[in-house]
Motif scaffolding. Structure first.
Motif, PDB file in Angstrom:
ATOM      1  N   UNK A  72       1.023  -2.585  -0.070  1.00 21.73           N
ATOM      2  CA  UNK A  72       2.058  -2.417  -1.545  1.00 21.73           C
ATOM      3  C   UNK A  72       3.253  -1.865  -1.094  1.00 21.73           C
ATOM      4  N   UNK A  73       3.296  -0.894  -0.442  1.00 26.00           N
ATOM      5  CA  UNK A  73       4.638   0.048  -0.034  1.00 26.00           C
ATOM      6  C   UNK A  73       5.291  -1.041   0.811  1.00 26.00           C
ATOM      7  N   UNK A  74       4.853  -1.818   1.691  1.00 26.12           N
ATOM      8  CA  UNK A  74       5.692  -2.667   2.399  1.00 26.12           C
ATOM      9  C   UNK A  74       6.193  -3.634   1.584  1.00 26.12           C
ATOM     10  N   UNK A  75       5.407  -4.281   0.738  1.00 25.47           N
ATOM     11  CA  UNK A  75       5.951  -5.442  -0.110  1.00 25.47           C
ATOM     12  C   UNK A  75       7.065  -5.088  -1.095  1.00 25.47           C
ATOM     13  N   UNK A  76       6.676  -3.953  -1.875  1.00 30.13           N
ATOM     14  CA  UNK A  76       7.369  -3.366  -3.122  1.00 30.13           C
ATOM     15  C   UNK A  76       8.170  -2.157  -2.777  1.00 30.13           C
ATOM     16  N   UNK A  77       8.330  -1.730  -1.694  1.00 29.89           N
ATOM     17  CA  UNK A  77       8.817  -0.370  -1.322  1.00 29.89           C
ATOM     18  C   UNK A  77       8.445   0.751  -1.942  1.00 29.89           C
ATOM     19  N   UNK A  78       9.003   1.965  -1.802  1.00 29.98           N
ATOM     20  CA  UNK A  78       8.382   3.346  -1.979  1.00 29.98           C
ATOM     21  C   UNK A  78       8.959   3.694  -3.501  1.00 29.98           C
ATOM     22  N   UNK A  79       9.074   2.869  -4.348  1.00 26.15           N
ATOM     23  CA  UNK A  79       9.647   3.289  -5.810  1.00 26.15           C
ATOM     24  C   UNK A  79       8.457   3.084  -6.480  1.00 26.15           C
ATOM     25  N   UNK A  80       8.648   3.276  -7.705  1.00 19.99           N
ATOM     26  CA  UNK A  80       7.749   3.452  -8.810  1.00 19.99           C
ATOM     27  C   UNK A  80       6.564   2.423  -8.873  1.00 19.99           C
ATOM     28  N   UNK A  81       7.158   1.309  -8.892  1.00 21.02           N
ATOM     29  CA  UNK A  81       6.462  -0.098  -9.074  1.00 21.02           C
ATOM     30  C   UNK A  81       5.500  -0.556  -7.910  1.00 21.02           C
ATOM     31  N   UNK A  82       5.614  -0.007  -6.589  1.00 18.94           N
ATOM     32  CA  UNK A  82       4.516  -0.129  -5.706  1.00 18.94           C
ATOM     33  C   UNK A  82       3.392   0.702  -6.331  1.00 18.94           C
ATOM     34  N   UNK A  83       3.213   1.857  -6.623  1.00 21.72           N
ATOM     35  CA  UNK A  83       2.199   2.747  -7.133  1.00 21.72           C
ATOM     36  C   UNK A  83       1.630   2.220  -8.476  1.00 21.72           C
ATOM     37  N   UNK A  84       2.347   1.709  -9.228  1.00 18.79           N
ATOM     38  CA  UNK A  84       1.751   1.209 -10.715  1.00 18.79           C
ATOM     39  C   UNK A  84       1.090  -0.169 -10.475  1.00 18.79           C
ATOM     40  N   UNK A  85       1.541  -0.988  -9.496  1.00 17.19           N
ATOM     41  CA  UNK A  85       0.988  -2.414  -9.220  1.00 17.19           C
ATOM     42  C   UNK A  85      -0.355  -2.016  -8.524  1.00 17.19           C
ATOM     43  N   UNK A  86      -0.454  -1.197  -7.729  1.00 17.29           N
ATOM     44  CA  UNK A  86      -1.615  -0.838  -7.084  1.00 17.29           C
ATOM     45  C   UNK A  86      -2.675  -0.385  -8.024  1.00 17.29           C
ATOM     46  N   UNK A  87      -2.410   0.455  -8.612  1.00 16.41           N
ATOM     47  CA  UNK A  87      -3.542   1.097  -9.758  1.00 16.41           C
ATOM     48  C   UNK A  87      -3.677  -0.088 -10.797  1.00 16.41           C
ATOM     49  N   UNK A  88      -2.804  -0.978 -11.319  1.00  9.65           N
ATOM     50  CA  UNK A  88      -2.822  -1.844 -12.056  1.00  9.65           C
ATOM     51  C   UNK A  88      -4.050  -2.981 -11.607  1.00  9.65           C
ATOM     52  N   UNK A  89      -3.668  -3.603 -10.067  1.00  9.14           N
ATOM     53  CA  UNK A  89      -4.891  -4.265  -9.480  1.00  9.14           C
ATOM     54  C   UNK A  89      -6.082  -3.556  -9.722  1.00  9.14           C
ATOM     55  N   UNK A  90      -6.607  -2.385  -9.521  1.00 15.19           N
ATOM     56  CA  UNK A  90      -7.567  -1.660  -9.589  1.00 15.19           C
ATOM     57  C   UNK A  90      -8.384  -1.559 -10.999  1.00 15.19           C
TER      58      UNK A  90
END
Length: 298
Positions: free
Chosen positions: A153-171
């Protein structure tokens, strides 16, 4: 409370009076206050944990385990602005601002993931074709440790806010998908059959049977997902975010500031406990009709 009287065969009979509006409002207010009750034994457990932590400081070096008092002082000093962290170029150097950033990410992920997962789970439980398509995908995602997906997710979406949000959203989505699906499967089909017998349509069954019948289990799944979302969000921020409580922990770990790390972790833990308490109270309040039905049936 006055009683009503009625004439029956020439005699006066005393009938039970109907509760007054003020009495009804009082019962409703009291029930609402009880739904937000405080877990006394849980509070005692937290106090014992702090006492145990304080006792360990006598046998563990302070460089590895700071005392509770020092950690609480550090929280007070760094709550709004942390002077030391300002040198690292963080947008929010205080614990309050960083915790607000993390909490906002968790809230977005739980709302979006919970909504999508619930809708997909209920839909898959009633449409075999949808279940045949979604089950292999989401079950496979659910078997993969979510932290393994974090670097991607960090590679695909960068180190901004949305990579962490998307990771938790999938969970959250995977958890709510499973909870909603199981809740719909556990719902006795006799209710839907009876409703169709009386002419209920698909919309009526969805509104009056499926959603109310699965709501308690779905809300319980949201509470479980919320409990895990805090740690996952912090870890995602620690791995590569630009701000948040996880970023604070990463910066402090680089400078071996154990006291600061404990302060950040304690703030995260306190917020997570408060959020779980609020979620539990809201679940009890929203599903109070379900509890009343079970009590009345016994």
């Amino acid at each position: 409370m006055a009683s009503d009287t009625s004439m029956i065969d020439g005699t006066t009979a005393v009938l039970p009076s109907r509760p007054r509006a003020a009495d009804q409002r009082g019962v409703t207010v009291w029930a609402t206050l009880r739904s937000f009750r405080i877990d006394i034994f849980g509070a005692i457990g937290l106090v014992l944990l702090v006492v145990f932590w304080w006792g360990l400081t006598f046998v563990v070096p302070r460089s590895s385990l700071p005392s509770p008092l020092n950690v609480f002082r550090r929280i007070a000093d760094d709550f709004v602005v942390a002077d030391m962290l300002s040198y690292y170029g963080l947008p929010e150097t205080g614990l309050m601002g960083s915790m607000a950033y993390t909490a906002a990410n968790v809230l977005i992920a739980v709302v979006v993931g919970g909504l999508i997962g619930t809708v997909l789970g209920l839909f898959a439980a009633r449409v075999p074709v949808a279940r045949a398509i979604s089950d292999p995908i989401l079950n496979t995602v659910g078997t993969i440790p979510i932290l393994v997906m974090a670097p991607f997710f960090l590679i695909w979406f960068g180190t901004g806010r949305w990579s962490a949000v998307l990771l938790v959203t999938v969970y959250v989505l995977v958890i709510l998908y499973l909870f909603a699906q199981r809740a719909a499967e556990n719902l006795d089909p006799v209710y839907e059959s009876s409703a169709r017998t009386f002419g209920a349509g698909t919309g009526d069954i969805l509104r009056d049977i499926l959603i109310p019948g699965t709501l308690p289990q779905v809300l319980g799944g949201i509470r479980i997902a919320l409990a895990g979302a805090w740690g996952l969000e912090a870890i995602a921020e620690l791995l590569g975010a630009q701000q948040g409580i996880g970023k604070i922990i990463e910066v402090l770990a680089g400078s071996l500031d154990i006291e600061g790390i404990f302060a950040a972790l304690l703030v995260l833990g306190i917020v997570a406990v408060i959020a779980d308490w609020i979620a539990g109270a809201l679940v009890r309040y929203v599903t109070r009709w379900s509890v009343s039905a079970r009590v009345g049936a016994t």
